[in-house]
Structures are given as C-alpha cells and as structure tokens.
Design a protein around this motif. Sequence first.
Motif, PDB file in Angstrom:
ATOM      1  N   SER A 122      -4.980  -0.888  -9.110  1.00 55.25           N
ATOM      2  CA  SER A 122      -4.042  -0.183  -9.881  1.00 55.25           C
ATOM      3  C   SER A 122      -2.739  -0.030  -9.307  1.00 55.25           C
ATOM      4  O   SER A 122      -2.759   0.154  -7.890  1.00 55.25           O
ATOM      5  CB  SER A 122      -4.563   1.309 -10.186  1.00 55.25           C
ATOM      6  N   PRO A 131      -0.006   3.530  -4.295  1.00 56.12           N
ATOM      7  CA  PRO A 131      -1.140   4.130  -3.392  1.00 56.12           C
ATOM      8  C   PRO A 131      -2.493   3.713  -3.934  1.00 56.12           C
ATOM      9  O   PRO A 131      -3.589   3.654  -2.987  1.00 56.12           O
ATOM     10  CB  PRO A 131      -0.949   5.520  -3.712  1.00 56.12           C
ATOM     11  N   ALA A 132      -2.698   3.356  -4.837  1.00 59.39           N
ATOM     12  CA  ALA A 132      -3.969   3.086  -5.773  1.00 59.39           C
ATOM     13  C   ALA A 132      -4.282   1.257  -5.583  1.00 59.39           C
ATOM     14  O   ALA A 132      -5.104   0.838  -6.337  1.00 59.39           O
ATOM     15  CB  ALA A 132      -4.263   3.647  -6.825  1.00 59.39           C
ATOM     16  N   VAL A 133      -3.467   0.564  -5.057  1.00 56.13           N
ATOM     17  CA  VAL A 133      -3.467  -0.729  -4.987  1.00 56.13           C
ATOM     18  C   VAL A 133      -4.982  -1.321  -4.338  1.00 56.13           C
ATOM     19  O   VAL A 133      -5.444  -2.397  -4.981  1.00 56.13           O
ATOM     20  CB  VAL A 133      -2.282  -1.535  -4.161  1.00 56.13           C
ATOM     21  N   ASN A 134      -5.423  -0.694  -3.569  1.00 59.22           N
ATOM     22  CA  ASN A 134      -6.691  -0.954  -3.109  1.00 59.22           C
ATOM     23  C   ASN A 134      -7.760  -0.996  -4.218  1.00 59.22           C
ATOM     24  O   ASN A 134      -8.889  -1.676  -3.954  1.00 59.22           O
ATOM     25  CB  ASN A 134      -7.026  -0.326  -1.786  1.00 59.22           C
ATOM     26  N   THR A 135      -7.584  -0.255  -5.143  1.00 61.14           N
ATOM     27  CA  THR A 135      -8.438  -0.021  -6.457  1.00 61.14           C
ATOM     28  C   THR A 135      -8.186  -1.061  -7.684  1.00 61.14           C
ATOM     29  O   THR A 135      -8.799  -1.256  -8.678  1.00 61.14           O
ATOM     30  CB  THR A 135      -8.735   1.121  -6.760  1.00 61.14           C
ATOM     31  N   SER A 188      -2.783   4.938   2.083  1.00 64.35           N
ATOM     32  CA  SER A 188      -1.274   5.225   2.022  1.00 64.35           C
ATOM     33  C   SER A 188      -0.492   5.964   3.020  1.00 64.35           C
ATOM     34  O   SER A 188       0.876   5.442   3.412  1.00 64.35           O
ATOM     35  CB  SER A 188      -1.159   5.754   0.457  1.00 64.35           C
ATOM     36  N   GLN A 248       1.434   5.094 -10.288  1.00 62.13           N
ATOM     37  CA  GLN A 248       2.547   5.949  -9.524  1.00 62.13           C
ATOM     38  C   GLN A 248       3.203   5.411  -8.237  1.00 62.13           C
ATOM     39  O   GLN A 248       2.671   5.765  -7.288  1.00 62.13           O
ATOM     40  CB  GLN A 248       1.134   7.045  -9.202  1.00 62.13           C
ATOM     41  N   GLN A 283       0.905  -1.284   0.009  1.00 65.95           N
ATOM     42  CA  GLN A 283      -0.055   0.119   0.038  1.00 65.95           C
ATOM     43  C   GLN A 283       0.832   1.024   0.042  1.00 65.95           C
ATOM     44  O   GLN A 283       0.520   2.339  -0.524  1.00 65.95           O
ATOM     45  CB  GLN A 283      -1.005   0.150   1.139  1.00 65.95           C
ATOM     46  N   ALA A 313       3.205   7.855  -2.796  1.00 62.52           N
ATOM     47  CA  ALA A 313       2.950   8.155  -1.533  1.00 62.52           C
ATOM     48  C   ALA A 313       3.897   8.638  -0.551  1.00 62.52           C
ATOM     49  O   ALA A 313       3.715   9.284   0.438  1.00 62.52           O
ATOM     50  CB  ALA A 313       2.192   6.920  -0.972  1.00 62.52           C
ATOM     51  N   ASP A 343      -6.650   8.042   5.086  1.00 64.75           N
ATOM     52  CA  ASP A 343      -5.350   7.909   4.328  1.00 64.75           C
ATOM     53  C   ASP A 343      -4.776   6.671   4.304  1.00 64.75           C
ATOM     54  O   ASP A 343      -4.055   6.746   5.197  1.00 64.75           O
ATOM     55  CB  ASP A 343      -4.583   9.256   4.565  1.00 64.75           C
ATOM     56  N   GLN A 369     -10.062  -6.429   1.209  1.00 67.42           N
ATOM     57  CA  GLN A 369     -10.015  -6.315  -0.231  1.00 67.42           C
ATOM     58  C   GLN A 369     -11.082  -7.158  -0.826  1.00 67.42           C
ATOM     59  O   GLN A 369     -11.612  -8.245  -0.175  1.00 67.42           O
ATOM     60  CB  GLN A 369      -8.392  -7.229  -0.531  1.00 67.42           C
TER      61      GLN A 369
END
Length: 569
Positions: A56, A50-54, A260, A59, A46, A63, A258, A427
């Motif tokens: 993706s 930063p967008a691994v929970n979605t 990340s 980037q 994470q 974070a 938040d 998840q």
Amino acid sequence: MKTLDAGLPAASARPSPAPRVSLPLMALLLVLGLLVALPIGFVVLQAVFPAVNTGSFAQPFSAFGAALGNEKTLPLLMNTLRFGLVVSVASVLIGVPLGALRGLFRVPLARLWDLLFLAPFLIPPYLAALGWMLFLQPHGYLEGMAGFDLGHFLFSFNGVVAAMTLNVFPVVYFSVSRALAAVGLRLTDVARIFGAGPWRSVLRITLPLVAPSIAASALLTFIMAIEEFGIPAALGHRAGVELLVTSIEQRFSDWPIDLSGASVLSLLLATLALAAFWLQHRLLARRGFEAHSGKPAAATPRELGAWRWPVLLAFALVAGTATLMPLFAIMATAFTRTLSGGLNIGNLTLGHFRALWVDGDGVTALSTSLSLATLTALITGALGLLSAWTIVKTRMRGRALLDALTLMPHALPGVVVGVGLILTWNQSFWPVTPYNTWGILLLAYSCLLLPYPVRYAGAALRQIGDNLEAAARVHGATAAQAMRRIVLPLTAPALVSSMLIVFAIASRELVNSLLLAPSGVQTVSIYIWQQFEQGSVGDGMAMGVVTVLTSGTMLALGSYWSRRFGDAP
C-alpha cells in the motif's frame, strides 16, 4: 607506419569509448545498483510510505510526522550530535598535541607509539569496550590491582565519550603528525628571525598549514562516532546513553518492530553523516597553503631537551589507556579460569580456547566469519578493480554515476545499510531472496567494504600510463588480455592490500551481523557478544584474542605486500 604510430603517443594512448565496452559498464551499474542503490532506495520508500511492505502507498510521509513528533526523537538527535561533537573535540585535544610532538620533534620510542596508536584500528570497537568494562567496572582488574574502580565514570555519558575518543583519536594524531613532518619548523624559524614571537609564529605559520588536516580529521572522527554501534551498545545501555544508531537497531530487534520509524531515523543518521562527509571533502578541496617552494629542504625533527621525559610520560599514558588497558583485560580474561580468582598462576588456563573447539559453536562461528570474509574480499576485489578501471581509464558516459555508487557506502552508517537490506529483500514479490540466509551477510559486508578496493585500485591505475594498454591493443591483444596481462599485475599489490583490509574488517563486523544473521548462523562478533551477555566472558574473550590475531595478521600481510611489491595509497 610504425614510425608514424610511435610518434603519436597521445593519440594512440587516449582511451576510446568503444561501443562494446558499454555493456560491461551497464552490468557494473546493475550490480552496484542492486548492492548499494536499491537498499538505500527502500529505506527512503519505507520512510515515505509506511505501509509499502504490505503493498500500500497510503498515507505518504505520515511516518515522518509520527517519528519526528515523538518525544524521544529530538533528544536522540541532539544526543547523537552532542556525542559526535564532544568526541571530535576530545580527539582534537588529544591528537593534535601528540601529533605535533611526533611530527616536529624527536620523540623517544616514536615507532612504538605509532604502533600502539594503530592498535585501536586493529581491535574491534565493541571488543575494546568490553575490555574497558572488564578493567574498570566494580570488581574488575583495576580494583583488584589498585583497590578502586572507575565503573561510575565508565557507565556515564562522559565514559562512553572517553571510550569512543580513545578509539578514534589516532585519526587526528596520524593526520597532524604526517602533515607537520612534511612541513617541519623551517618556516617558523624564518618568522622568528624576522621578529615574530613563538606563539605568533605558531598561530600565523604552523596552524594555518595544518588547519585543513585538523578540520578534516575532526570531521572524520565525528562521522565515526555517530556511526559506531559497538561502543554505545556495550556501554551506553548501562549508562542510559541512547543514540540514533542504537535506537535504530532496537526498533528492529524489540517488539513491536517499527519499520517506518527505523527508516526515518536511518535517514536522519545518514543525513548527518553525509553532511559531515561532504564538509570534510570541501575542506580538503580548498587547501590553499603551499609548504614547498620547489627547493629541497630536509624537515629534521628537533630535540625535546628538558621536555623529553614529560613527553614520554604523556605518550605512555595515552598509549596505556587506549591500547594496553583493553588488550590486557581481553587477554587476562581469556587465560584465567574465573574473574574472581584474580591474576595468579593457579588461575591460569587454556580452557577457554579449548572450549572454542570442543563445544562446536566457536569453530562454527569462526568458520562462518572466515568464509564470509574471504568471499567478501574476492567479490569487492573483482568489483573494485573493474569499477576503478572504468572510472579511471575510460571516458564512457555513466562513469560519474559509477563513481558515486562506489563512494556512497563509505559515507553511510553501517546500520543504515543493514536496515536497507532488510527492507529490500524481505519483500514477498521477490522470486528468490537472500534474506534469512548467510547470503544477506555477504551482501552487507560487500556493500560496506567496496570503497576500499575501488580507491586502492584507482590510485594504482592512475600511476599506470595509458600507453601500455594502447600498445597491447595495437599488437592484437583484446581488452580482456590487456586487463589480465598488464593492468592486473601492475595493480595487484594495491588490490591485494585492500582485499586483506576488507578481510580483516569483514571477519569482525558487528551491527549488520546482529541485524541480518538468520537464526542458527553465528559469526565471530555475534559469538563474542552473546558469550558476554550470557556470562561466559572467558570464552568470548578467547574468541576476541583469535579475532585480534587474525585481523593483525591480515593487516600486517597487507602492509608487507604493499611495501614489498609496490606502493599502496
């Protein structure tokens, strides 16, 4: 043949890496991977994506830049470092003199002071903080008895440091007192005979002998200070003291959440703790002084003489402040109708204890905590025994990894484990998840407290000769039968003692309970915390008394069991 077999104990006793044993090892690694490694891995994942929970992986590492570039991050890091270092130094300043007096001299009421200095480990830190608050705040017990309050001191950086120091200094005290009790003053006396002055004898003889113990215990107090959530959360908010541990919790509990940023701060906190933990082990591994020559010599404590009463006063002052003061506030609040009514017979009541059973919330919270603590003790006991046996009694590949997995939670802050469990099990790709159930609390407690049974059982297993299991196998016993009929009975005292310790700690755990408890699930710690915030202080302190009695009973049973049936580490 029997004679030949008996004449080769070394060959028969040597553990053999039988292929069929590798399957249990793989199962253990899988379980501990899910319990320990997976949550830590998701914290790292994470933080990096930063967008691994979605789903993706865009980037990467952004974070880190956002969190480390935030104007609040550096002050948080420096404040945490300063807090840990000041607590560590203060613990040394209190613990070393008292420990030296206890180890080298015949201190009056010595066993009583030991018992009172053990009490901070018995009282949950958040409960002790609430006790100090009730005693020292404006219109508190101190003002009612003496006419003044120390709220301005308590709700400051120095006050939070003092509260934390009084909770952790016994680590230094017991380490130094035990080390000096073993050494005694005989080597110092030899130096004095050969012309060394008192200060030179202390600096050249006594201090080097206990320096590793002082350094290791000081580093341990640093780790405990930066990891502890209860005292900074209870006192730090009013004092304006923000630390990494409280900031991580806020990033999960305050909107916008938040993930990340909390992960990056968790990695920073874990890095600090692991660095201190590694340094502590390096110091202990490099102890290079020998205090015994092989000849028996009694380390007889010396008499204090004219210093008897000043020493007695010093011990009483520290014990009264660290233990009796918060205990008095907790019990007085639990047995009085209102704080404003003061300490008089007309204000005494058992109503707060009755409320625990009447309103239902108290009974539910107590039942939930006791159930979770029992399950945690059973799970960690079973995993601890199997892991310790694999590490100590086999030569299979993968033992080092298993050892590292069982040790890792001991060096990780509790809030980091909680963050990892949230990120792991919240998840969408999991077909079944313990998240938002009481099962997530069970995972958290088991992860945090697993090192206790592993270390206790491991120490007991090292005292059991390999010949016993080998003899059982020669006579036809299976590995399971040898474990059940030989290993388990011999390790039971140490294992049960560790499970009782696990029960006592799990029944009062705070930070993971606040982070992970689903809506409608209350534990003892959440109940106390919420009652205090809602103004029902008496009900919260009544639950606090029940918590202290429960923890004390479990720890006393563990101590009795280890003394009665065997030696625990």
